[in-house]
Design an enzyme around this catalytic site. Structure first.
Site, PDB file in Angstrom:
ATOM      1  N   ASN A   7       3.944   0.074  -9.521  1.00  0.00           N
ATOM      2  CA  ASN A   7       4.949  -0.564 -10.674  1.00  0.00           C
ATOM      3  C   ASN A   7       4.220  -0.055 -12.356  1.00  0.00           C
ATOM      4  OD1 ASN A   7       6.906  -3.310 -10.785  1.00  0.00           O
ATOM      5  ND2 ASN A   7       6.337  -1.756  -9.194  1.00  0.00           N
ATOM      6  N   ASP A  43       5.352  -2.485  -0.860  1.00  0.00           N
ATOM      7  CA  ASP A  43       5.566  -1.376   0.235  1.00  0.00           C
ATOM      8  C   ASP A  43       4.546  -1.200   1.138  1.00  0.00           C
ATOM      9  OD1 ASP A  43       3.647  -0.225  -1.169  1.00  0.00           O
ATOM     10  OD2 ASP A  43       4.994   1.853  -1.996  1.00  0.00           O
ATOM     11  N   ASP A 100     -14.455   6.997  -1.899  1.00  0.00           N
ATOM     12  CA  ASP A 100     -13.011   6.654  -1.590  1.00  0.00           C
ATOM     13  C   ASP A 100     -13.055   5.179  -1.264  1.00  0.00           C
ATOM     14  OD1 ASP A 100     -10.599   7.094  -1.164  1.00  0.00           O
ATOM     15  OD2 ASP A 100     -10.845   8.047   0.460  1.00  0.00           O
ATOM     16  N   ARG A 101     -11.975   3.993  -1.842  1.00  0.00           N
ATOM     17  CA  ARG A 101     -12.049   2.764  -1.100  1.00  0.00           C
ATOM     18  C   ARG A 101     -11.677   3.445   0.056  1.00  0.00           C
ATOM     19  NH1 ARG A 101      -5.595   0.633  -3.355  1.00  0.00           N
ATOM     20  NH2 ARG A 101      -7.163   0.285  -5.306  1.00  0.00           N
ATOM     21  N   SER A 108      -3.839  -9.858  -6.768  1.00  0.00           N
ATOM     22  CA  SER A 108      -2.525  -8.291  -6.328  1.00  0.00           C
ATOM     23  C   SER A 108      -3.233  -7.171  -6.423  1.00  0.00           C
ATOM     24  CB  SER A 108      -1.419  -7.985  -7.484  1.00  0.00           C
ATOM     25  OG  SER A 108      -2.311  -7.500  -8.585  1.00  0.00           O
ATOM     26  N   LYS A 150      -6.250  -1.995 -12.957  1.00  0.00           N
ATOM     27  CA  LYS A 150      -5.581  -1.006 -12.064  1.00  0.00           C
ATOM     28  C   LYS A 150      -4.712   0.405 -13.107  1.00  0.00           C
ATOM     29  CE  LYS A 150      -3.264  -4.404  -9.840  1.00  0.00           C
ATOM     30  NZ  LYS A 150      -3.169  -5.953 -10.522  1.00  0.00           N
ATOM     31  N   LYS A 205       0.325 -10.025   1.711  1.00  0.00           N
ATOM     32  CA  LYS A 205       1.527 -10.189   1.908  1.00  0.00           C
ATOM     33  C   LYS A 205       2.533  -9.591   3.036  1.00  0.00           C
ATOM     34  CE  LYS A 205       3.095  -9.635  -1.834  1.00  0.00           C
ATOM     35  NZ  LYS A 205       3.774 -11.109  -2.872  1.00  0.00           N
TER      36      LYS A 205
HETATM   37  P1  NAD Z   1      -0.339 -10.087 -11.788  1.00  0.00           P
HETATM   38  O1  NAD Z   1      -2.467  -9.763 -10.606  1.00  0.00           O
HETATM   39  O2  NAD Z   1      -0.367  -9.233 -12.864  1.00  0.00           O
HETATM   40  O3  NAD Z   1      -0.167 -11.265 -11.915  1.00  0.00           O
HETATM   41  C1  NAD Z   1      -0.153 -11.954 -10.786  1.00  0.00           C
HETATM   42  C2  NAD Z   1       0.279 -13.662 -11.055  1.00  0.00           C
HETATM   43  O4  NAD Z   1       0.271 -14.589 -10.401  1.00  0.00           O
HETATM   44  C3  NAD Z   1      -0.735 -14.193 -12.520  1.00  0.00           C
HETATM   45  O5  NAD Z   1       0.055 -13.789 -13.839  1.00  0.00           O
HETATM   46  C4  NAD Z   1      -1.799 -14.792 -11.406  1.00  0.00           C
HETATM   47  O6  NAD Z   1      -2.677 -16.362 -13.156  1.00  0.00           O
HETATM   48  C5  NAD Z   1      -0.414 -15.699 -10.741  1.00  0.00           C
HETATM   49  N1  NAD Z   1      -1.449 -16.425  -9.746  1.00  0.00           N
HETATM   50  C6  NAD Z   1      -2.077 -16.149  -8.777  1.00  0.00           C
HETATM   51  N2  NAD Z   1      -2.496 -17.234  -8.514  1.00  0.00           N
HETATM   52  C7  NAD Z   1      -1.076 -18.256  -8.157  1.00  0.00           C
HETATM   53  C8  NAD Z   1      -1.722 -19.173  -7.607  1.00  0.00           C
HETATM   54  N3  NAD Z   1      -1.955 -19.302  -6.909  1.00  0.00           N
HETATM   55  N4  NAD Z   1      -0.851 -20.453  -8.675  1.00  0.00           N
HETATM   56  C9  NAD Z   1      -0.060 -20.026  -8.969  1.00  0.00           C
HETATM   57  N5  NAD Z   1      -0.076 -18.295  -9.766  1.00  0.00           N
HETATM   58  C10 NAD Z   1      -0.730 -17.729  -9.310  1.00  0.00           C
HETATM   59  O7  NAD Z   1       0.326  -9.048 -10.367  1.00  0.00           O
HETATM   60  P2  NAD Z   1       1.460  -8.413 -10.951  1.00  0.00           P
HETATM   61  O8  NAD Z   1       1.028  -6.801 -10.181  1.00  0.00           O
HETATM   62  O9  NAD Z   1       1.657  -8.907 -11.657  1.00  0.00           O
HETATM   63  O10 NAD Z   1       2.004  -8.766  -9.229  1.00  0.00           O
HETATM   64  C11 NAD Z   1       3.348  -9.214  -9.106  1.00  0.00           C
HETATM   65  C12 NAD Z   1       3.884  -9.115  -7.148  1.00  0.00           C
HETATM   66  O11 NAD Z   1       4.860  -8.379  -7.286  1.00  0.00           O
HETATM   67  C13 NAD Z   1       2.782 -10.091  -6.869  1.00  0.00           C
HETATM   68  O12 NAD Z   1       3.377 -10.291  -5.703  1.00  0.00           O
HETATM   69  C14 NAD Z   1       2.623  -8.832  -5.916  1.00  0.00           C
HETATM   70  O13 NAD Z   1       2.246  -8.585  -4.462  1.00  0.00           O
HETATM   71  C15 NAD Z   1       4.530  -7.768  -6.381  1.00  0.00           C
HETATM   72  N6  NAD Z   1       3.894  -6.059  -6.474  1.00  0.00           N
HETATM   73  C16 NAD Z   1       3.446  -4.752  -6.921  1.00  0.00           C
HETATM   74  C17 NAD Z   1       3.554  -4.313  -7.041  1.00  0.00           C
HETATM   75  C18 NAD Z   1       3.101  -3.678  -8.484  1.00  0.00           C
HETATM   76  O14 NAD Z   1       3.062  -2.241  -8.322  1.00  0.00           O
HETATM   77  N7  NAD Z   1       1.234  -4.473  -9.143  1.00  0.00           N
HETATM   78  C19 NAD Z   1       4.691  -3.511  -6.153  1.00  0.00           C
HETATM   79  C20 NAD Z   1       5.067  -3.984  -5.362  1.00  0.00           C
HETATM   80  C21 NAD Z   1       5.096  -5.293  -5.520  1.00  0.00           C
HETATM   81  O1  DAU Z   2       2.073   0.071  -3.946  1.00  0.00           O
HETATM   82  C1  DAU Z   2       2.186  -1.072  -4.390  1.00  0.00           C
HETATM   83  C2  DAU Z   2       1.103  -1.643  -4.729  1.00  0.00           C
HETATM   84  O2  DAU Z   2       0.651  -0.706  -5.960  1.00  0.00           O
HETATM   85  C3  DAU Z   2       0.971  -2.633  -5.027  1.00  0.00           C
HETATM   86  O3  DAU Z   2       1.278  -3.719  -4.237  1.00  0.00           O
HETATM   87  C4  DAU Z   2       0.027  -3.967  -5.826  1.00  0.00           C
HETATM   88  O4  DAU Z   2      -0.236  -4.787  -6.341  1.00  0.00           O
HETATM   89  C5  DAU Z   2      -0.305  -2.882  -6.790  1.00  0.00           C
HETATM   90  O5  DAU Z   2      -2.235  -3.179  -7.162  1.00  0.00           O
HETATM   91  C6  DAU Z   2      -0.734  -1.021  -6.474  1.00  0.00           C
HETATM   92  O6  DAU Z   2      -2.159  -0.880  -5.197  1.00  0.00           O
HETATM   93  P1  DAU Z   2      -2.527   0.018  -5.980  1.00  0.00           P
HETATM   94  O7  DAU Z   2      -3.356   0.065  -4.140  1.00  0.00           O
HETATM   95  O8  DAU Z   2      -1.702   1.597  -4.721  1.00  0.00           O
HETATM   96  O9  DAU Z   2      -2.621   0.165  -7.007  1.00  0.00           O
HETATM   97  P2  DAU Z   2      -4.235   0.694  -7.514  1.00  0.00           P
HETATM   98  O10 DAU Z   2      -4.004   1.426  -8.963  1.00  0.00           O
HETATM   99  O11 DAU Z   2      -5.300   0.389  -7.091  1.00  0.00           O
HETATM  100  O12 DAU Z   2      -4.340   2.236  -7.028  1.00  0.00           O
HETATM  101  C7  DAU Z   2      -3.275   3.548  -7.335  1.00  0.00           C
HETATM  102  C8  DAU Z   2      -4.151   4.597  -6.790  1.00  0.00           C
HETATM  103  O13 DAU Z   2      -5.422   4.732  -7.559  1.00  0.00           O
HETATM  104  C9  DAU Z   2      -4.682   4.250  -4.884  1.00  0.00           C
HETATM  105  O14 DAU Z   2      -4.537   5.843  -4.788  1.00  0.00           O
HETATM  106  C10 DAU Z   2      -5.797   3.856  -5.693  1.00  0.00           C
HETATM  107  C11 DAU Z   2      -6.356   5.206  -6.759  1.00  0.00           C
HETATM  108  N1  DAU Z   2      -7.924   4.823  -8.130  1.00  0.00           N
HETATM  109  C12 DAU Z   2      -7.489   3.158  -8.105  1.00  0.00           C
HETATM  110  C13 DAU Z   2      -8.297   2.855  -9.159  1.00  0.00           C
HETATM  111  C14 DAU Z   2      -8.231   1.618  -9.990  1.00  0.00           C
HETATM  112  C15 DAU Z   2      -8.129   5.094  -7.855  1.00  0.00           C
HETATM  113  O15 DAU Z   2      -8.680   6.708  -7.268  1.00  0.00           O
HETATM  114  N2  DAU Z   2      -9.188   4.731  -9.284  1.00  0.00           N
HETATM  115  C16 DAU Z   2      -9.596   4.437  -9.910  1.00  0.00           C
HETATM  116  O16 DAU Z   2     -10.107   3.003 -11.044  1.00  0.00           O
END
Ligand code: NAD
Ligand code: DAU
Length: 357
Positions: A193, A139, A293-294, A94, A202, A167
């Site tokens: 989230n 998204d 930047d990323r 993720s 994150k 995805k």
């Molecule tokens: P996370 O990384 O916290 O958790 C992922 C989980 O999947 C872990 O428990 C990991 O052990 C398990 N996993 C990974 N590979 C696997 C495999 N091959 N088989 C079985 N289990 C496996 O992720 P999250 O932030 O909880 O995201 C969950 C879902 O929601 C993802 O599909 C992500 O794309 C989606 N999503 C996340 C966000 C966000 O903001 N975090 C937003 C929108 C959608």
């Molecule tokens: O939009 C949904 C997505 O949100 C999910 O699908 C992903 O699984 C989830 O990881 C998240 O992705 P982002 O890349 O948006 O989340 P992240 O927390 O990595 O970064 C949020 C923003 O903050 C992004 O613009 C990058 C920036 N960032 C992130 C990190 C880790 C920083 O500026 N500094 C940092 O150290």
């Protein structure tokens, strides 16, 4: 979801959103069913997130199966053994930054894993229509927005990182199984989230933990990238609404309608942690450090979620002020969880609890 007594296969249930979803389910008065959590327990999977559920419902309404979603035989066996009628697919790699430095696992789990789950569901369910495969997506598949406009369900896909490309591919596969094989599916695409159990790679949990250790707070680029933040419980309630009332073959966008630039958000977090730790309001802001930047950093995400609001009657219940307060409070109240994540101790805990069964 076939009924309130459904048997759900939740993949990735030991991760951030999956574990929140399982907690959410067991709090719903109208859910009397069973949850089978299938998780490979990668670095991001932590069964400690569900120790209370295991204690209360383990062996009766909650079962854990350590498995890789890419393992066709194992997944088919689980679907058969427990008579699964609903799959909720959270399992994924993720983290965008990790996908930039090592995309292989993303292709494997996010694409091949989703394909394997679809195949297992198709094989075991056949032509059944009283079942559901719900795919949890992001998204980020829609790409990057300018200063105005929003992602709608019909916005063309334009993923820009290996994570979002993987995805996007999985979403297309899910959709293809609906049109080609009539597998009952739904898809949700959600914005960022935040909340309890968020892995500290994150943005939000990383910043909180760094503040607690008085380490630099790395903000990428100019800090003006925009994300639309949603409290994780609101994502869970949206998925639950889709399971109960979603139309087969449909995609639902889920969002917070809550846009912040990263630098605004980091400043807010600094103030919140300072307030909770009885420090001067500006105390942690000196730690803010702008870094490179990323690569391919998407500038802005913003979700239009009118469809799920109008069709399914869902809406966000937690304001950003409340959500941030609950999140910071949770991290401050759970130093052991943080320690275990950092020290890898939860792996020892895990071995004790699962590997030796
Ligand atoms: P996370 O990384 O916290 O958790 C992922 C989980 O999947 C872990 O428990 C990991 O052990 C398990 N996993 C990974 N590979 C696997 C495999 N091959 N088989 C079985 N289990 C496996 O992720 P999250 O932030 O909880 O995201 C969950 C879902 O929601 C993802 O599909 C992500 O794309 C989606 N999503 C996340 C966000 C966000 O903001 N975090 C937003 C929108 C959608
Ligand atoms: O939009 C949904 C997505 O949100 C999910 O699908 C992903 O699984 C989830 O990881 C998240 O992705 P982002 O890349 O948006 O989340 P992240 O927390 O990595 O970064 C949020 C923003 O903050 C992004 O613009 C990058 C920036 N960032 C992130 C990190 C880790 C920083 O500026 N500094 C940092 O150290």
């Amino acid at each position: 979801m076939a009924s309130s007594a459904s048997t759900l296969l939740v993949t990735g249930g030991a991760g951030f959103i999956g574990s929140n979803f399982i907690h959410y389910l067991f709090k719903q008065a109208d859910f009397t069913g069973t949850v089978i959590n299938v998780d490979k327990l990668t670095y991001a999977g932590n069964p400690e997130n569900l120790s209370d559920i295991e204690k209360e419902h383990g062996g009766t309404r909650y079962f854990f199966e350590k498995a890789d979603i890419c393992d066709h035989e194992k997944i088919s066996a689980v679907v058969e053994k427990y008579s699964i009628d609903t799959v909720v697919n959270f399992a994924a790699e993720s983290h965008v930054d990790r996908s930039i430095f090592g995309p292989k696992e993303f292709i494997q789990t996010n694409i091949v894993g989703t394909f394997t789950l679809l195949e297992a569901a198709k094989k075991v369910w056949g032509a059944r229509q009283d079942v559901l495969f719900h795919h949890v997506s992001t998204d980020e598949v829609y790409g990057s927005l300018g200063e105005t406009d929003f992602f709608h369900e019909n916005t063309p896909y334009a993923p820009r990182s290996p994570y979002s490309a993987s995805k996007a591919a999985s979403d297309h596969l899910v959709s293809a199984y609906f049109y080609t094989y009539h597998l009952p599916v739904t898809i949700s695409n959600c914005s960022n989230n935040y909340g309890p159990f968020h892995f500290p790679e994150k943005l939000i949990p990383l910043m909180i933990l760094n503040m607690l250790e008085e380490k630099p707070l790395p903000v990428y680029g100019d800090g003006k990238n925009v994300r639309d933040w949603l409290f994780v419980e609101d994502h869970c309630s949206a998925i639950y609404a889709i399971l109960k009332k979603g139309r087969h073959g449909e995609t639902y966008n889920i969002g917070g309608e809550n846009e912040w630039t990263n630098i605004e958000l980091v400043n807010l977090l600094c103030e919140k942690v300072a307030e909770k730790n009885n420090k001067p309001r500006e105390y942690y802001k000196k730690l803010i450090t702008f870094v490179n930047d990323r690569p391919g950093h998407d500038r802005r995400y913003a979700i239009n979620c009118d469809k799920i609001k109008n069709e399914l009657g869902w809406k966000q219940a937690v304001t950003f002020a409340e959500g941030l307060d609950r999140t910071v409070t949770w991290y401050l109240a759970n130093p052991e969880w943080i320690e275990h994540i950092k020290s890898g101790e939860y792996r020892t805990w895990l071995e004790k609890n699962y590997e030796t069964r």
